[in-house]
Design a protein around this motif. Structure first.
Motif, PDB file in Angstrom:
ATOM      1  N   GLU B 183      12.985 -40.024  -7.269  1.00 50.74           N
ATOM      2  CA  GLU B 183      12.413 -39.993  -5.932  1.00 50.74           C
ATOM      3  C   GLU B 183      13.296 -40.521  -4.861  1.00 50.74           C
ATOM      4  OE1 GLU B 183       9.697 -38.586  -4.740  1.00 50.74           O
ATOM      5  OE2 GLU B 183       8.861 -37.801  -6.699  1.00 50.74           O
ATOM      6  N   SER B 288       0.772 -36.335 -10.844  1.00 49.21           N
ATOM      7  CA  SER B 288       2.022 -36.139  -9.891  1.00 49.21           C
ATOM      8  C   SER B 288       1.869 -36.496  -8.374  1.00 49.21           C
ATOM      9  CB  SER B 288       2.703 -34.734 -10.121  1.00 49.21           C
ATOM     10  OG  SER B 288       1.551 -33.900  -9.657  1.00 49.21           O
ATOM     11  N   SER B 289       0.810 -36.515  -8.087  1.00 51.64           N
ATOM     12  CA  SER B 289       0.441 -36.822  -6.642  1.00 51.64           C
ATOM     13  C   SER B 289       0.786 -38.380  -6.471  1.00 51.64           C
ATOM     14  CB  SER B 289      -1.017 -36.676  -6.235  1.00 51.64           C
ATOM     15  OG  SER B 289      -1.467 -35.003  -6.378  1.00 51.64           O
ATOM     16  N   HIS B 292       4.388 -37.586  -5.413  1.00 54.09           N
ATOM     17  CA  HIS B 292       4.259 -36.527  -4.005  1.00 54.09           C
ATOM     18  C   HIS B 292       3.872 -37.157  -2.931  1.00 54.09           C
ATOM     19  CE1 HIS B 292       4.282 -33.170  -7.276  1.00 54.09           C
ATOM     20  NE2 HIS B 292       5.530 -33.906  -7.223  1.00 54.09           N
ATOM     21  N   ARG B 295       6.212 -40.059  -1.665  1.00 49.05           N
ATOM     22  CA  ARG B 295       7.284 -39.518  -1.103  1.00 49.05           C
ATOM     23  C   ARG B 295       7.218 -39.183   0.326  1.00 49.05           C
ATOM     24  NH1 ARG B 295       9.092 -34.086  -3.736  1.00 49.05           N
ATOM     25  NH2 ARG B 295       8.803 -35.249  -5.527  1.00 49.05           N
ATOM     26  N   THR B 421       9.984 -27.365   2.064  1.00 52.65           N
ATOM     27  CA  THR B 421      10.149 -26.863   0.742  1.00 52.65           C
ATOM     28  C   THR B 421      10.850 -25.589   0.797  1.00 52.65           C
ATOM     29  OG1 THR B 421       8.621 -25.945  -1.288  1.00 52.65           O
ATOM     30  CG2 THR B 421       7.936 -25.332   0.939  1.00 52.65           C
ATOM     31  N   LYS B 433      17.640 -30.536  -0.724  1.00 55.23           N
ATOM     32  CA  LYS B 433      16.715 -31.590  -0.932  1.00 55.23           C
ATOM     33  C   LYS B 433      17.393 -32.881  -1.073  1.00 55.23           C
ATOM     34  CE  LYS B 433      12.868 -32.703  -4.378  1.00 55.23           C
ATOM     35  NZ  LYS B 433      13.158 -34.259  -4.387  1.00 55.23           N
ATOM     36  N   GLU B 437      16.550 -35.740   1.972  1.00 55.94           N
ATOM     37  CA  GLU B 437      15.917 -36.689   1.635  1.00 55.94           C
ATOM     38  C   GLU B 437      16.606 -38.086   1.913  1.00 55.94           C
ATOM     39  OE1 GLU B 437      14.338 -36.061  -2.244  1.00 55.94           O
ATOM     40  OE2 GLU B 437      12.453 -34.996  -1.425  1.00 55.94           O
ATOM     41  N   TYR B 444      10.141 -30.727  -1.158  1.00 54.85           N
ATOM     42  CA  TYR B 444       9.131 -30.486  -2.351  1.00 54.85           C
ATOM     43  C   TYR B 444       9.557 -29.177  -2.832  1.00 54.85           C
ATOM     44  CZ  TYR B 444       6.162 -34.227  -0.653  1.00 54.85           C
ATOM     45  OH  TYR B 444       5.783 -35.338  -0.113  1.00 54.85           O
ATOM     46  N   GLU B 449       3.060 -27.894  -2.776  1.00 56.71           N
ATOM     47  CA  GLU B 449       3.179 -29.254  -2.928  1.00 56.71           C
ATOM     48  C   GLU B 449       2.938 -29.719  -1.318  1.00 56.71           C
ATOM     49  OE1 GLU B 449       5.488 -29.804  -7.281  1.00 56.71           O
ATOM     50  OE2 GLU B 449       6.484 -30.227  -5.299  1.00 56.71           O
ATOM     51  N   PRO B 450       3.978 -29.526  -0.330  1.00 53.27           N
ATOM     52  CA  PRO B 450       3.666 -30.108   0.808  1.00 53.27           C
ATOM     53  C   PRO B 450       2.418 -30.054   1.648  1.00 53.27           C
ATOM     54  CG  PRO B 450       5.272 -28.406   1.034  1.00 53.27           C
ATOM     55  CD  PRO B 450       4.920 -28.442  -0.536  1.00 53.27           C
ATOM     56  N   VAL B 453       0.162 -32.481  -0.169  1.00 50.55           N
ATOM     57  CA  VAL B 453       0.443 -33.623   0.364  1.00 50.55           C
ATOM     58  C   VAL B 453      -0.226 -33.795   1.716  1.00 50.55           C
ATOM     59  CG1 VAL B 453       2.290 -35.166   0.940  1.00 50.55           C
ATOM     60  CG2 VAL B 453       2.201 -34.073  -1.163  1.00 50.55           C
TER      61      VAL B 453
END
Lengths: 236, 473
Positions: B183, B288-289, B292, B295, B421, B433, B437, B444, B449-450, B453
């Protein structure tokens, strides 16, 4: 509220002496009414003459219910007669109900006003082992068990909590003006939710409360049936 | 470090001096790993070691007994076996040490003998007047203090704004290793509560609520030790910063209550749902959230609301991901006329631009940077949009273009999160990524996922009163 509290404690002690885990419908409503929850006008009677006198005061049509402690499904057992329009019908219903009531029946009946309204809600209180007294509001009547649309919050409830609970119902639109019916008085409904939580906090002997249905008459919800469940008797 | 009065947990999170009781010179033993962890994290306070043979451990001379220690030590980490912990707690209390971390397992989580030992430990804690994290925990981490009590090999833990409260040692162990290796964000504090014989989630939540190092709080809990106290504290803290919970297990109403309809309904997890909603806690359902959502929250602030726009290189995404938005409680609003005019100016005339933005034709006309860059700026400037997702399409033919435009654009609109993503060629996605980041743009690998989130962030926003400012830089 102190006098109301003392009265409720007397009802609980009396039920305990009889070895009962429930308050009767009438006593359950006395608990609710003591905290300001609107309930049906009703009179506890034993004889046909008393029933007829009560019905005249309440005004026909009336409902007649056999009074049994903790009978949660009076309708299914045929212990309720609704919409009795006059004395002849009332006396006939009294005889029928007496015959059906069975051995625990102590000969008491409730003569009750008929509450007209097509929207039925439910509210309640349950003592959660983790969070303590919690308040429930949901859709009521025959939809309560089918749709299971209910929301809980931990007591004491703020007015904001009560408002927010109603907004969290899937079926919240039933509270809005629908099909010519006015919007439900959310202030009044919210006060009843706060009150039910308060009962739970004030009376540790009460394990749960069911109010179902809570019929919306015009804009105002009225408790039409109610059940107070007592916690197991403390060991002597 | 903290504003206002001292908190009872300060000695855990900002110790000036620490002793490891049970320190070991044997590599791999907990009493050795914890010393290495403390050194690796650059702890600036005094570090004392106690070991009966008074070995030299990792370059530090250990002492044989507690009596040889100087006075005024803030915190002790005890890596001795369970049976020795009650006596050790009493001895530490007698030496004036008020904060103790107990690593040992073998208490109530095992059997009745362990339960009796835990009860004995509880008495020792009360009599000694100490606060205890554990037992049966990997410990805790406090990066602002360059400190950890964990005996799981961690290396240096990067500092960040996210804090964890976990009813598992995982977040000072294997999950933290995942975070530090996979991460882009770092943590502020992380606590493994273990058996919660003293310090529980309510204590730590109270501390983190006023902790200026912590901007968002994530919890993993299986039980709540003092439920009503927890709700009271969560109610306060969740107004100030996001409080996000993954909760395992459900509450059941008692048998008496189940005699009523209300009680039967309550047995279905509805009470926990209601109680946590009332306290402003935002629930997540996936482990996993916990990574995520963190992040995003470490890199960007909360959006103002739930209205999203997204740039998509495929019509299929515009359809499927709009469906997903509806399902998770996000709106995909119609854009302002001037935004549509800007987008239309970039697009071939046969494409009617709208939200979500199908970017494929624009890329063909103007190239990657201009098409994505101008469209992103247009939707971020739109007053009906609270946050944006960019779906990048990278292949060997496109290569990895310069993403300076994307970073610059996100910084020009700091109040609106930009999440990225990918769809396309995996190695380019990974390269993009990594590049993005390190420059504060959360990415993601799965297209859903985004959006999931952002849905969580929007729920947090509905609760948090003050806007959380985006991190500088």
């Amino acid at each position: 509220m102190r006098r109301a509290t003392a009265g409720i404690e007397r009802l609980i002690r009396a039920a305990r002496r009889r070895g009962e885990r429930f308050l009767s419908e009438h006593d359950s409503k006395r608990v609710l009414a003591a905290y300001g929850v609107p309930v049906t006008r009703e009179v506890l009677v034993r004889t046909s003459a008393e029933a007829a006198a009560a019905a005249r005061r309440i005004r026909y049509p009336v409902a007649l219910k056999a009074s049994l402690p903790g009978e949660a499904h009076k309708t299914e057992r045929g212990l309720v007669a609704l919409g009795l329009g006059g004395e002849r019908a009332l006396r006939a219903a009294l005889g029928t109900l007496r015959a059906r009531a069975g051995p625990v029946f102590r000969g008491e009946f409730l003569v009750q006003e008929m509450v007209r309204g097509s929207r039925e809600l439910a509210l309640g209180m349950v003592r959660d082992p983790q969070f303590g007294p919690c308040v429930m509001v949901g859709l009521g009547g025959i939809f309560a068990e089918i749709l299971q649309d209910a929301v809980f919050r931990v007591a004491p409830l703020s007015r904001g909590d009560a408002r927010e609970m109603l907004g969290a119902l899937r079926g919240r639109r039933i509270l809005e003006p629908v099909r010519g019916l006015p919007a439900v008085d959310r202030g009044a409904l919210g006060r009843s939710l706060v009150a039910v939580g308060r009962i739970g906090l004030d009376h540790p002997d009460i394990a749960a409360i069911d109010v179902n249905p809570l019929i919306v008459r015009g804009a105002t919800p009225v408790a039409v049936d109610a059940l107070v469940v007592l916690s197991p008797a403390p060991a002597a | 470090m903290r504003t206002g009065a001292a908190h009872p947990l300060d000695a855990f999170f900002a110790p000036r001096s620490v002793v490891v009781v049970g320190a070991s010179s044997t590599p791999g033993k907990p009493g050795n790993v914890v010393v290495r962890n403390i050194l690796a994290n650059g702890f600036q306070g005094d570090l004392h070691l106690v070991n009966p043979r008074a070995d030299r451990i990792e370059g530090i001379q250990a002492r044989a007994t507690l009596d040889e220690l100087p006075d005024g030590i803030d915190q002790a980490i005890v890596t001795l076996p369970a049976a020795q912990t009650p006596a050790t707690v009493r001895a530490l209390g007698a030496r004036g040490i008020r904060a103790v971390v107990l690593a040992a397992s073998g208490f109530a989580e095992v059997d009745q003998i362990g339960a009796a030992l835990q009860a004995d430990l509880g008495r020792a804690i009360r009599e000694a007047g100490v606060r205890v994290i554990g037992p049966n925990t990997t410990g805790h981490v406090s990066t602002p203090a360059g400190f950890t009590s964990s005996f799981f090999p961690l290396g240096r833990v990067p500092r960040g704004s996210v804090s964890y409260i976990a009813q598992t040692g995982n977040f000072c162990g294997i999950s933290l290793r995942h975070i530090t290796s996979a991460e882009p964000f770092g943590v502020a504090r992380s606590v493994g509560l273990g058996n919660k014989v003293d310090v529980d989630e309510s204590d730590v939540l109270d501390y983190l609520g006023d902790d200026p190092e912590t901007r968002s709080i994530f919890l993993y809990l299986e039980s709540i030790a003092r439920p009503r106290e927890f709700l009271r504290i969560a109610r306060r803290v969740s107004r100030v910063k996001p409080v996000i919970l993954l909760k395992g297990g459900a509450s059941d109403a008692g048998a008496a209550a189940a005699l009523a309809h209300t009680g039967a309904l309550a047995g279905d997890g509805r009470v926990v749902d209601g109680a946590l909603a009332q306290a402003g806690v935002t629930r997540i359902r996936r482990y996993s959230s916990l990574f995520h959502v963190a992040r995003a929250l470490d890199a960007v602030g909360l959006p103002r609301g739930n209205r999203v726009s997204f740039l998509s290189p495929s019509g299929a995404f515009t359809v499927c991901l709009t469906d997903l938005c509806r399902a998770v409680g996000l709106e995909v609003p119609a854009l302002e006329p001037r935004t549509l005019a800007r987008l239309q100016a970039l697009a071939p005339s046969f494409i009617r631009m709208r939200n979500p933005v199908d970017i494929f034709g624009s890329v063909g006309l103007h190239g990657y940077e201009r098409a994505y860059g101008d469209a992103l700026d247009a939707v971020l400037a739109d007053r009906r949009v609270d946050a944006t997702v960019v779906i990048l399409m990278l292949t060997s033919e496109t290569g990895m273009p310069s993403f300076d435009f994307l970073v610059d654009c996100a910084r020009r609109h700091p109040a609106k999160p930009v999440l990225v993503t990918f769809m396309g060629e995996h190695r380019h996605n990974l390269a993009a990524k990594a590049w993005l980041e390190t420059r504060g743009v959360p990415c993601y690998m799965q297209v859903e996922e985004p959006f999931e989130v952002l849905a969580v962030l929007a729920r947090c926003r509905a609760r948090v009163r003050a806007p959380a400012p985006a991190r500088e830089g």
